[in-house]
Each structure stands twice: as structure tokens, then as C-alpha cells.
Design an enzyme around this catalytic site. Sequence first.
Site, mmCIF file in Angstrom:
data_model
loop_
_atom_site.group_PDB
_atom_site.id
_atom_site.type_symbol
_atom_site.label_atom_id
_atom_site.label_comp_id
_atom_site.label_asym_id
_atom_site.label_seq_id
_atom_site.Cartn_x
_atom_site.Cartn_y
_atom_site.Cartn_z
ATOM 1 N N PRO A 2 7.606 -1.374 3.388
ATOM 2 C CG PRO A 2 8.063 -0.726 5.576
ATOM 3 C CD PRO A 2 8.268 -0.459 3.923
ATOM 4 C CD GLU A 3 2.517 -3.759 0.201
ATOM 5 O OE1 GLU A 3 1.201 -4.168 0.223
ATOM 6 O OE2 GLU A 3 3.070 -4.233 -0.664
#
Length: 275
Positions: A2-3
Site C-alpha cells: 500500500p502506498e
Amino acid sequence: MPELPETETIARDLDRAIAGRTIVAATVTRPDVLREVTATQLVESTVGTTIVRSWRRAKLVVLDLDSGDRIVVQPRFTGALLLDAGELPETERRFSTLHFTLDDGRLLHYRDIRRLGTVALMGPARFAEYSATLGIEPLDPALSAERLSVLLRGSRQAVKKLLMDQHVVVGIGNIYANEALWRAGIDPSRDARSLDASEARRLHEGIVSVLTESIAARGTSFRDYRDASGGKGGFVEMLAVYGRGGLPCPRCGARLVETHAVDGRTTVFCARCQE
Ligand SMILES: [Zn+2]
């Protein structure tokens, strides 16, 4: 992994769902995910506290407790915070590492398939110290185009590698670095310090627009990413280059090039319209 947009989605959803709830019990089943706290300390320090808010810093989900402590979750590759009102499937529950029981009966799990993510408990001073080691937030007004230009000029790295350097700017990983550079029309392998002021401005605009649009779409879904209600993100439909090597550039139609020339990561770009 996840960014920023995916982490922001998780944090916002959780804030709506659990802010104001009191933790009435805590159970740790896989203590190897814990950092800076033992299982016993986590239980003693959190039971009886109220969750004031859930928010994001870098790729961390932070739960502020009314005691002043913060539960700091770093989901990394396969971690997720999942709410369970009794309907969480066994396929998710069996990867639960710890859970908090809330005063409305729901459980908040930290599930992590490969257990590469972490859960820490930090007091205010420790959190401030830790946060100071992280780079600048890309959507913070403090990261102006001028400030970005200064950061670029002071670097000896490829521009794409600099964007992904969490000590410089936080929250941008491989997906959004590829996308921001495509939007800006900049070759990812360029020396960061070779960008002039107008290119820095375009890059700043690319970063802000791609992150903002992705947050609005609830992030990009990929393997093992789930938001707090177990859903997937919608930005994957809007990706211009990431995962599209060999396909036509949405801007000019040239075939997109996939390379591993920058830091060994998959880079996809348009050799015709990114200079
Ligand atoms: Zn192109």
C-alpha cells in the site's frame, strides 16, 4: 505494498468507523508483529482507553488514544486493519495477529498474512521523534513546487528513485512514482538534479494530481490490499503506465517500455513523450 492513497483510505474509513469507541479488551496472538511494546504492555496500556481518531502519516495508520499514546500500524506488504462485527471470513481471521474488542462488540483485527508489517505503541514524545525521521508529506502545502525543485537539485539519484526515497518524500512507492513521472512527461531514469524549475513544477503537479485522484478512487487494488471493510480500490482502472508495459501510451499511442534499469524496480514509461 500500500502506498499513500491506500493507507489514507484505510485511515479515513477507520476514523469514521471507530473514532470515539473505547477498547474494552485486547488480545495478541502473534506477538512477533509488535515493536517497542510487549503483548502484556499493549494490553495494559490500551484497555480502557478511547480511540480519539485514526489518521495517516507516511504509510502508517495511526490511532490516537485518549491516554496520549498512539498505536502505530505499518501494514507493509500484507497487513490490514479489519473490522469484524462477527462476519469476518475465516480466510482473513486465521491471519489475525492481534485484535482489540470495542465497546460496541466489534473487533478490530490487525491481520497480516506474511507478518512483515508491524504494530507499535508510542507515547507522544517517541512518536514525535519517530515522525521527524520520516520525509515530507507530498500533499502537505509545505511541499511546494519550489521545495521539490530544491530537493531534486540536491540529489544524485535518478528522479524516480528520489521520489520513492521515504526519507525525502513519504508515501510514494513504485505505482505512483511511475504514474507521476508519466503525467509530468519526465523520463524516470533522468538525474534528479537535471530537472529545471518548469519540470519540477510539472512533476509536483503530477504527484499531487495522481495521489489526490487515487484517494478519491479509494486507492489502487492489488494482491492482498483491502480497505478497512475488506473492499478493493478503484484507481487501477485509471493507471496510465503501471502494469501496462507493451500497451499503448494513453497520451501519444507509442508502445510503453518496461525496464528494470532504475534501482531494479519495474519501471514503465513512454520513450516518446517522457523526456
Ligand atoms: Zn507517450
